[in-house]
Write an enzyme that holds these catalytic residues in place. Structure first.
Site, PDB file in Angstrom:
ATOM      1  N   CYS A  36       0.858  -1.193   0.000  1.00 58.88           N
ATOM      2  CA  CYS A  36       0.000   0.000   0.000  1.00 58.88           C
ATOM      3  C   CYS A  36       0.886   1.232   0.000  1.00 58.88           C
ATOM      4  O   CYS A  36       1.949   1.223   0.624  1.00 58.88           O
ATOM      5  CB  CYS A  36      -0.839   0.049   1.270  1.00 58.88           C
TER       6      CYS A  36
ATOM      7  N   GLY B 219       4.742  15.981  -5.421  1.00 58.26           N
ATOM      8  CA  GLY B 219       5.833  15.105  -5.850  1.00 58.26           C
ATOM      9  C   GLY B 219       6.210  14.034  -4.829  1.00 58.26           C
ATOM     10  O   GLY B 219       7.075  13.202  -5.094  1.00 58.26           O
TER      11      GLY B 219
ATOM     12  N   GLU C 244       1.430  -3.878  -5.628  1.00 57.63           N
ATOM     13  CA  GLU C 244       0.339  -4.843  -5.481  1.00 57.63           C
ATOM     14  C   GLU C 244      -0.922  -4.306  -6.169  1.00 57.63           C
ATOM     15  O   GLU C 244      -1.199  -3.109  -6.130  1.00 57.63           O
ATOM     16  CB  GLU C 244       0.082  -5.036  -3.977  1.00 57.63           C
TER      17      GLU C 244
HETATM   18  N1  ACO Z   1      -5.799  14.526  -9.743  1.00 58.96           N
HETATM   19  C1  ACO Z   1      -5.065  14.446 -10.886  1.00 58.96           C
HETATM   20  N2  ACO Z   1      -3.764  14.082 -10.901  1.00 58.96           N
HETATM   21  C2  ACO Z   1      -3.195  13.776  -9.729  1.00 58.96           C
HETATM   22  C3  ACO Z   1      -3.896  13.846  -8.501  1.00 58.96           C
HETATM   23  C4  ACO Z   1      -5.266  14.249  -8.550  1.00 58.96           C
HETATM   24  N3  ACO Z   1      -5.993  14.353  -7.434  1.00 58.96           N
HETATM   25  N4  ACO Z   1      -3.071  13.486  -7.495  1.00 58.96           N
HETATM   26  C5  ACO Z   1      -1.872  13.198  -8.064  1.00 58.96           C
HETATM   27  N5  ACO Z   1      -1.962  13.385  -9.402  1.00 58.96           N
HETATM   28  C6  ACO Z   1      -0.899  13.198 -10.394  1.00 58.96           C
HETATM   29  C7  ACO Z   1       0.105  14.316 -10.285  1.00 58.96           C
HETATM   30  O1  ACO Z   1      -0.247  15.427 -11.056  1.00 58.96           O
HETATM   31  C8  ACO Z   1       1.368  13.647 -10.768  1.00 58.96           C
HETATM   32  O2  ACO Z   1       1.356  13.590 -12.173  1.00 58.96           O
HETATM   33  P1  ACO Z   1       2.541  14.272 -13.037  1.00 58.96           P
HETATM   34  O3  ACO Z   1       3.777  13.548 -12.632  1.00 58.96           O
HETATM   35  O4  ACO Z   1       2.134  13.984 -14.434  1.00 58.96           O
HETATM   36  O5  ACO Z   1       2.574  15.708 -12.658  1.00 58.96           O
HETATM   37  C9  ACO Z   1       1.219  12.211 -10.256  1.00 58.96           C
HETATM   38  O6  ACO Z   1      -0.172  12.016 -10.063  1.00 58.96           O
HETATM   39  C10 ACO Z   1       1.963  11.974  -8.973  1.00 58.96           C
HETATM   40  O7  ACO Z   1       1.838  13.087  -8.140  1.00 58.96           O
HETATM   41  P2  ACO Z   1       2.606  13.186  -6.753  1.00 58.96           P
HETATM   42  O8  ACO Z   1       2.483  14.582  -6.249  1.00 58.96           O
HETATM   43  O9  ACO Z   1       3.970  12.608  -6.877  1.00 58.96           O
HETATM   44  O10 ACO Z   1       1.744  12.173  -5.884  1.00 58.96           O
HETATM   45  P3  ACO Z   1       0.977  12.442  -4.512  1.00 58.96           P
HETATM   46  O11 ACO Z   1       1.936  12.842  -3.457  1.00 58.96           O
HETATM   47  O12 ACO Z   1      -0.200  13.280  -4.727  1.00 58.96           O
HETATM   48  O13 ACO Z   1       0.540  10.937  -4.159  1.00 58.96           O
HETATM   49  C11 ACO Z   1      -0.842   9.031  -4.226  1.00 58.96           C
HETATM   50  C12 ACO Z   1      -0.062  10.055  -5.045  1.00 58.96           C
HETATM   51  C13 ACO Z   1       0.112   8.311  -3.265  1.00 58.96           C
HETATM   52  C14 ACO Z   1      -1.484   8.002  -5.126  1.00 58.96           C
HETATM   53  C15 ACO Z   1      -1.920   9.840  -3.413  1.00 58.96           C
HETATM   54  O14 ACO Z   1      -2.857  10.381  -4.316  1.00 58.96           O
HETATM   55  C16 ACO Z   1      -2.649   9.023  -2.387  1.00 58.96           C
HETATM   56  O15 ACO Z   1      -2.136   8.763  -1.316  1.00 58.96           O
HETATM   57  N6  ACO Z   1      -3.901   8.625  -2.693  1.00 58.96           N
HETATM   58  C17 ACO Z   1      -4.737   7.896  -1.767  1.00 58.96           C
HETATM   59  C18 ACO Z   1      -4.217   6.500  -1.560  1.00 58.96           C
HETATM   60  C19 ACO Z   1      -4.015   5.749  -2.868  1.00 58.96           C
HETATM   61  O16 ACO Z   1      -4.847   5.767  -3.739  1.00 58.96           O
HETATM   62  N7  ACO Z   1      -2.852   5.054  -2.954  1.00 58.96           N
HETATM   63  C20 ACO Z   1      -2.509   4.196  -4.077  1.00 58.96           C
HETATM   64  C21 ACO Z   1      -3.262   2.915  -3.970  1.00 58.96           C
HETATM   65  S1  ACO Z   1      -2.573   1.651  -4.982  1.00 58.96           S
HETATM   66  C22 ACO Z   1      -1.478   0.836  -3.944  1.00 58.96           C
HETATM   67  O17 ACO Z   1      -1.481   1.075  -2.776  1.00 58.96           O
HETATM   68  C23 ACO Z   1      -0.479  -0.117  -4.522  1.00 58.96           C
END
Ligand code: ACO
Ligand code: ZN
Length: 436
Positions: free
Chosen positions: A291, A302, A325
């Site tokens: 996760c 980022g 996963e």
């Molecule tokens: N809407 C659109 N794009 C988004 C969003 C959003 N709400 N959030 C992140 N992104 C995009 C970013 O723009 C970026 O894209 P780019 O590189 O083209 O600019 C990319 O996603 C990554 O952005 P980060 O800032 O590095 O990621 P962030 O710190 O926001 O974390 C994460 C991403 C971990 C998925 C976060 O959204 C989160 O914790 N979500 C809830 C939990 C979740 O869904 N986890 C993944 C489950 S799958 C698994 O666990 C294996």
């Protein structure tokens, strides 16, 4: 003459109707999942069709276009049955699966209720933990969508200097579902039911960083490695907190088979949790992340890609390839796609022509070995970017000037990256350890 008043059909679970979005501008079709009475007025828990569940919310009738309401479809296979959900609301079961899971959820609740009666509350005000449930796969496993876990149960949390609105259900003890704010110690992640309890807790809590070893530190951020067996309470509290923002996962309490990598920003007050990922000590499926989460106040800066980069750095140290996963969430997929694309494009753009000045050649296996990204993910990324072409009997990779430019822009935007020289870590061979 009798005047027949046109009677309005009841707003019941399963009805569909347009609901005014919270931006107050657009209407969107939604389904009523539950209703309850607050201050003599009904409010409704609704799910917007085709939108992620994190947008589900309680709304009042004034945001509902009742004139366009559609009654529940009669063709559902499951007989409609009313059940009591966690917080005393009534709710609908709409699929046979849900019936089944609901059944087990009821049993689980009964178990919890029984346990609650026998265990005294901690003097700090932290309600006792839930009973242990056997793990299936992952520290959280994919779950069926039952009505209890489908609805958010915690209104707000306070973590350090942030108040955060949860996105999904998390199995915190039921008494916490009735408080307006759940207070969480930002260092040990203990949950408390009031500000007073937190204040008392903070006078005793000596932690100013996660437990475990600090294995990375650079540019104001650190990673701590926590063993789910050695620091069970912390690991369980972390899973509970994470579940508030992770859908399609059910939380189990056996954290022993996992390591947790917690990312923190540090200042003179301590190490503040930003996000984390968990990883199985031994994965038969080459998973290098179970996760992953960035806490909402830190999202879109980022950090998600930094966590992903760190997970692949660990795989490089282990000399393995890895993959997250499945299933990935919508935001998980976006982040992985973005990380994979940037990493692979960077390699391709830095390939040098050979001495004869011919086009550089690289295989999928080589990309996979250099990055620790599993071969299947390399292929799916190249396909997603539409880079693979079949030309004169062989596959070639061609990039447009636009793609090169947008990649350069993305790399220039990158704020923070992992410096492998600052990682102080030795992989362990868990298979040789008998018991974790
Ligand atoms: N809407 C659109 N794009 C988004 C969003 C959003 N709400 N959030 C992140 N992104 C995009 C970013 O723009 C970026 O894209 P780019 O590189 O083209 O600019 C990319 O996603 C990554 O952005 P980060 O800032 O590095 O990621 P962030 O710190 O926001 O974390 C994460 C991403 C971990 C998925 C976060 O959204 C989160 O914790 N979500 C809830 C939990 C979740 O869904 N986890 C993944 C489950 S799958 C698994 O666990 C294996
Ligand atoms: Zn604490």
């Amino acid at each position: 003459m009798t005047i027949m008043a046109e009677s309005r059909p009841d707003l019941i679970e399963g009805c569909r109707l347009p609901v005014l979005l919270s931006n107050g501008e657009e209407w969107h079709m939604a389904e009523i999942l539950s209703k309850k009475e607050v201050g003599g007025r009904n409010i409704f828990y609704i799910h917007y069709e085709d939108f992620n569940k994190r947008l589900d919310e309680w709304v009042s009738e004034d945001r509902m276009d009742i004139g366009r309401m559609e009654l529940p479809r009669k063709d559902t296979k499951t007989p409609k049955k009313e059940g009591k959900a966690v917080n005393g609301t009534t709710s609908r079961s709409s699929s046979p699966d849900r019936e089944l899971v609901n059944g087990s959820a009821q049993k689980q609740k009964a178990l919890v209720a029984r346990k609650r009666k026998t265990v005294e509350e901690d003097p700090d005000g932290q309600p006792e933990p839930l009973p242990k449930i056997p793990r299936q796969t992952g520290s959280m496993v994919a779950h069926h969508d039952d009505i209890v876990t489908r609805m958010k149960n915690i209104e707000m949390i306070e973590l350090g200097r942030y108040r955060i609105k949860p996105w999904y259900f998390s199995p915190y003890p039921q008494e916490l579902t009735n408080v307006r704010i759940v207070y969480i110690c930002e260092f040990c992640l203990k949950y408390l039911k009031s500000a007073k309890c937190l204040e008392r807790h903070l006078m005793k809590c000596l932690l100013r960083h996660p437990p475990g070893n600090e294995i990375y530190r650079k540019d104001g951020v650190s990673f701590f490695e926590i063993d789910g067996r050695k620091n069970k309470t912390y690991a369980q509290n972390l899973c509970l907190l994470a579940k508030l923002f992770l859908d399609h996962k059910t939380l189990y309490y056996d954290t022993d088979p996992f390591l947790f990598y917690v990312l923190c920003e540090h200042d003179d007050k301590g190490y503040h949790i930003v996000g984390y990922f968990s990883k199985e000590k031994e994965s038969t499926e080459d998973y290098n992340v179970a996760c992953i989460l960035t806490l909402p106040p830190y999202q879109r800066r980022g950090y998600g890609k930094l966590l992903i980069e760190f997970s692949y750095e660990l795989s490089k140290f282990e000399g393995k390839t890895g993959s997250p996963e499945k299933p990935l969430s919508d935001l998980g997929l976006l982040s992985y796609r973005s990380y994979w694309s940037q990493t692979i494009l960077d390699i391709l753009l830095n390939l040098k022509p050979n001495e004869a000045g011919e086009r550089p050649i690289i295989t999928i296996n080589e990309i996979s070995e250099m990055t620790s990204i599993k071969k299947e993910d390399v292929i799916s990324t190249l396909q997603h970017l539409n880079l693979i072409n079949y030309y004169k009997g062989q596959y070639i990779i061609t990039m447009s000037a636009d793609q090169i430019e947008s990649h350069s822009k993305a790399m220039a935007k990158k704020l923070i990256t992992i410096d492998p020289k600052c990682l102080h870590w030795q992989p362990k061979d868990w298979s040789k350890r008998g018991k974790w």
